[in-house]
Design a protein around this motif. Sequence first.
Motif, PDB file in Angstrom:
ATOM      1  N   ARG A 216     -20.401  56.048 -14.286  1.00  0.00           N
ATOM      2  CA  ARG A 216     -20.239  56.461 -15.623  1.00  0.00           C
ATOM      3  C   ARG A 216     -18.617  57.311 -15.918  1.00  0.00           C
TER       4      ARG A 216
ATOM      5  N   ARG B 289     -13.003  52.867 -20.711  1.00  0.00           N
ATOM      6  CA  ARG B 289     -13.348  52.799 -22.251  1.00  0.00           C
ATOM      7  C   ARG B 289     -11.974  53.560 -22.889  1.00  0.00           C
TER       8      ARG B 289
ATOM      9  N   ASP C 268     -19.213  48.270 -19.091  1.00  0.00           N
ATOM     10  CA  ASP C 268     -20.501  48.156 -19.862  1.00  0.00           C
ATOM     11  C   ASP C 268     -21.706  48.483 -18.797  1.00  0.00           C
TER      12      ASP C 268
ATOM     13  N   PHE D 265     -21.531  51.682 -17.097  1.00  0.00           N
ATOM     14  CA  PHE D 265     -22.085  52.966 -17.953  1.00  0.00           C
ATOM     15  C   PHE D 265     -23.443  52.602 -18.211  1.00  0.00           C
ATOM     16  N   HIS D 266     -23.830  51.685 -18.648  1.00  0.00           N
ATOM     17  CA  HIS D 266     -25.457  51.365 -18.978  1.00  0.00           C
ATOM     18  C   HIS D 266     -26.284  50.923 -17.975  1.00  0.00           C
ATOM     19  N   CYS D 267     -26.012  50.521 -16.726  1.00  0.00           N
ATOM     20  CA  CYS D 267     -26.656  50.086 -15.659  1.00  0.00           C
ATOM     21  C   CYS D 267     -26.556  50.742 -14.492  1.00  0.00           C
ATOM     22  N   ASN D 268     -26.032  51.965 -14.532  1.00  0.00           N
ATOM     23  CA  ASN D 268     -25.714  52.860 -13.182  1.00  0.00           C
ATOM     24  C   ASN D 268     -25.080  51.947 -12.039  1.00  0.00           C
TER      25      ASN D 268
END
Length: 181
Positions: free
Chosen positions: A43, A50, A107, A110-113
Amino acid sequence: MRDEFARAHATLRNGAAFLAKWMMAQDAAGSHAGPHGHRRRSRVIANGLRELDRFLNLLVDEACWRHGLPAQPRQRNTANKLGSFRAALGLELAERPQLEALARTRDLLFHCNGMALRGDRRGERLLTLGWPGSDDAAALATVATGSVIIVTGSDMASVCGLYQQLADALLEGGTPPSITA
């Protein structure tokens, strides 16, 4: 040169230098051990990527204004924005595949560990990462879907170097020296 352009250029260069240095220090400290460490690290890396992407996005707007071109402040896809800017100058965006791979990787981090839960396109079993592969520096690294995405300090140094190169290219008129005719 607009002061805003100089500030945006310095922000991107400094952010990239900071992120590369931080990642190398994290590798040296071994702070990513264990599953919880990997999730947190993924993350943080995604947030850093980002930020670099956003800094580049803002710098492209400043470059547009500098060249008398219309800026696209609402365009969030930095690869498309930079591609449009370069096209307006009659140039190609050779870095597009790498920028698009970085967006997909960011992505998933961040979103899928930090797991490669999808490929580059629907049904594909490979995810292209946004940094060079270890076997072939000219090709981008890939991982199989279902794999853990491991990001090393040298991977991030490569990515940060790309962002610094893009910042300098915008400062020098739009295209990096490796693409000039």
